[in-house]
Design an enzyme around this catalytic site. Structure first.
Site, PDB file in Angstrom:
ATOM      1  N   TYR A 133       0.887  -1.167   0.000  1.00 44.01           N
ATOM      2  CA  TYR A 133       0.000   0.000   0.000  1.00 44.01           C
ATOM      3  C   TYR A 133       0.918   1.208   0.000  1.00 44.01           C
ATOM      4  O   TYR A 133       1.794   1.303   0.865  1.00 44.01           O
ATOM      5  CB  TYR A 133      -0.853   0.035   1.265  1.00 44.01           C
ATOM      6  CG  TYR A 133      -1.981  -0.950   1.251  1.00 44.01           C
ATOM      7  CD1 TYR A 133      -3.071  -0.762   0.413  1.00 44.01           C
ATOM      8  CD2 TYR A 133      -1.960  -2.064   2.063  1.00 44.01           C
ATOM      9  CE1 TYR A 133      -4.106  -1.676   0.385  1.00 44.01           C
ATOM     10  CE2 TYR A 133      -2.995  -2.982   2.048  1.00 44.01           C
ATOM     11  CZ  TYR A 133      -4.073  -2.776   1.204  1.00 44.01           C
ATOM     12  OH  TYR A 133      -5.093  -3.676   1.173  1.00 44.01           O
ATOM     13  N   ASP A 161      -6.548  -0.786  -5.938  1.00 54.53           N
ATOM     14  CA  ASP A 161      -8.021  -0.798  -5.897  1.00 54.53           C
ATOM     15  C   ASP A 161      -8.563  -0.287  -4.569  1.00 54.53           C
ATOM     16  O   ASP A 161      -9.705  -0.531  -4.218  1.00 54.53           O
ATOM     17  CB  ASP A 161      -8.558  -2.217  -6.163  1.00 54.53           C
ATOM     18  CG  ASP A 161      -7.992  -3.241  -5.187  1.00 54.53           C
ATOM     19  OD1 ASP A 161      -7.380  -2.834  -4.181  1.00 54.53           O
ATOM     20  OD2 ASP A 161      -8.154  -4.450  -5.445  1.00 54.53           O
ATOM     21  N   HIS A 253      -9.965  -7.201  -4.996  1.00 53.63           N
ATOM     22  CA  HIS A 253      -9.658  -7.216  -3.567  1.00 53.63           C
ATOM     23  C   HIS A 253     -10.571  -8.199  -2.812  1.00 53.63           C
ATOM     24  O   HIS A 253     -11.073  -7.904  -1.729  1.00 53.63           O
ATOM     25  CB  HIS A 253      -9.820  -5.802  -3.003  1.00 53.63           C
ATOM     26  CG  HIS A 253      -8.907  -5.456  -1.875  1.00 53.63           C
ATOM     27  ND1 HIS A 253      -7.951  -4.478  -1.961  1.00 53.63           N
ATOM     28  CD2 HIS A 253      -8.800  -5.948  -0.619  1.00 53.63           C
ATOM     29  CE1 HIS A 253      -7.309  -4.378  -0.804  1.00 53.63           C
ATOM     30  NE2 HIS A 253      -7.803  -5.273   0.027  1.00 53.63           N
TER      31      HIS A 253
HETATM   32  C1  HOC Z   1      -8.000   1.452   2.048  1.00 49.71           C
HETATM   33  C2  HOC Z   1      -7.097   0.412   2.636  1.00 49.71           C
HETATM   34  O1  HOC Z   1      -6.437  -5.711   2.398  1.00 49.71           O
HETATM   35  C3  HOC Z   1      -8.443  -5.906   3.615  1.00 49.71           C
HETATM   36  C4  HOC Z   1      -6.995  -5.568   3.658  1.00 49.71           C
HETATM   37  C5  HOC Z   1      -6.749  -4.224   4.224  1.00 49.71           C
HETATM   38  C6  HOC Z   1      -7.570  -3.163   3.594  1.00 49.71           C
HETATM   39  C7  HOC Z   1      -6.940  -1.824   3.614  1.00 49.71           C
HETATM   40  C8  HOC Z   1      -7.631  -0.951   2.612  1.00 49.71           C
HETATM   41  O2  HOC Z   1      -9.053  -5.966   4.670  1.00 49.71           O
HETATM   42  O3  HOC Z   1      -8.994  -6.126   2.542  1.00 49.71           O
END
Ligand code: HOC
Length: 390
Positions: A133, A161, A253
């Site tokens: 990130y 994403d 994601h």
């Molecule tokens: C905007 C940041 O990948 C999840 C992990 C952390 C998410 C962070 C998103 O819970 O999907």
């Protein structure tokens, strides 16, 4: 008893009943109505095989290379956060299982274990990738990337994403009381604990990240390859290739960000076609631009469908969390053995002794994209996507 676990789905069923509520809610939740999360899995059910017969499949070889690195199968462990919500040792359990079964682990930015701990847990020569990130503080991002390079990480997967956290209502119902530690969140970031685990660990994300930052990231990366993880359209895959990235992951994601975003597998054919038409998939004198897919993969048949349509490999996430959370290292190894057994059997049944035999004509995608109003621009046309008798 582990011997009763016959499929990746079985781990999920056990996890649902045995994991603590906070861990289960965080791992299993998807955004909003979880339509994308479900579609990630069901999209594979709309692809049918076109098996070939009378090929000698006495020996079957499903080993491959991902970004130039050997893997025993076209599967890697994709990044998932907060491994210690499921297992006291966290992600190092996956590091060890990855070595045991000859696959590659992507180290998550938001792991419970520290980055160095996961690198230290790897065996000599074990290949690891890093999911990143990008922090609003670019000097911090630079430091992380450079440190990763020094520690031997081979590729950076930049998550693209998540300019903002998706709304996972199941997760939001559990207050986060754990320790949000990871190499990225250390250093005084505000941790919001009243609305789920994801909210607690996501406060540093930089929504200003844009294409303009790619040269900076490439420069920091040096010899490491750069992959954009979370591409959801052919236009962005083309931009990624044009801007010098080494590949993309077609990902939403795990259905945890934008609900009703497409499943990676449904856009794979148009991404391949768009890159091919522009000569970007196999650029002359350069390595192939690699396309990976993640989300919803539960069977080797899912993976073979993605490979047939042009993916180098697929990322698997939640099944690793569920097998780790229920049976630890043994569970993860058992899960990987299930996948290997499925590869062997299904490659025999489709008539493909090696992965290079798994070609587009081995799948029928005519039902993959059901034409609906508002989704007519890219009706899949099998003949134009994969012409010339392949
Ligand atoms: C905007 C940041 O990948 C999840 C992990 C952390 C998410 C962070 C998103 O819970 O999907």
């Amino acid at each position: 008893d582990l011997s009763e676990i016959l499929s990746l789905h079985d781990f999920e069923a056990v996890a649902r009943h045995t994991m603590n509520r906070r861990g289960w809610n965080y791992y299993s939740s998807g955004a909003d109505d979880e339509i994308t999360m479900r579609e990630n899995n069901t999209a594979y059910q709309r692809i049918w095989f076109r098996p070939r017969i009378l090929r000698d499949v006495t020996k079957v070889d499903f080993s491959t290379e991902i970004l130039g690195h050997k893997s025993s199968m076209p599967v890697y462990i994709t990044a998932t956060a907060l491994g210690k919500l499921g297992h006291p040792e966290g992600e190092v359990v996956l590091t060890r299982a990855a070595h045991e079964h000859g696959i590659i682990q992507m180290i998550p930015t938001l792991a419970s274990c520290g980055f160095d701990e996961m690198v230290d847990a790897a065996a000599p020569g074990q290949v690891q990738f890093l999911q990143l990130y990008v922090n609003a503080d670019k000097s911090r991002t630079k430091k992380i990337i450079e440190h990763a390079g020094k520690r031997g990480v081979k590729a950076l997967f930049i998550t693209v994403d998540a300019p903002q956290l998706g709304r996972r209502e199941k997760d939001m119902r559990t207050k986060f009381e754990g320790n949000a530690s990871s190499h990225q969140t250390k250093g005084g970031d505000k941790v919001q604990r009243d609305a789920g685990a994801a909210r607690a660990i996501s406060s540093f994300i930089d929504p200003s990240l844009s294409w303009k930052d790619i040269p900076f990231l490439k420069e920091c990366a040096g010899d490491m390859k750069i992959i954009l993880k979370g591409v959801q359209s052919w236009e962005d895959a083309v931009l990624a290739a044009e801007r010098g990235c080494d590949g993309v992951v077609l990902s939403n994601h795990g259905g945890r960000q934008l609900d009703t975003a497409p499943a990676g597998i449904t856009i794979l054919p148009e991404v391949v076609a768009a890159l091919n038409q522009r000569g970007l998939l196999v650029p002359p004198g350069k390595p192939r631009f690699e396309i990976m897919v993640d989300g919803g993969v539960r069977r080797a048949t899912d993976v073979l469908k993605a490979v047939a349509l042009g993916a180098t490999a697929v990322g698997v996430g939640r099944p690793f969390l569920y097998s780790m959370s229920t049976y630890g290292f043994e569970g993860v190894c058992h899960m990987l053995q299930i996948l290997k057994d499925e590869f062997e059997m299904n490659m025999r049944l489709i008539g493909a002794p090696t992965l290079t035999d798994v070609v587009p004509s081995m799948v029928d995608i005519s039902a993959l994209k059901v034409p609906t109003v508002g989704n007519t621009m890219f009706g899949v046309n099998y003949e134009t996507m994969y012409p010339a008798g392949v």
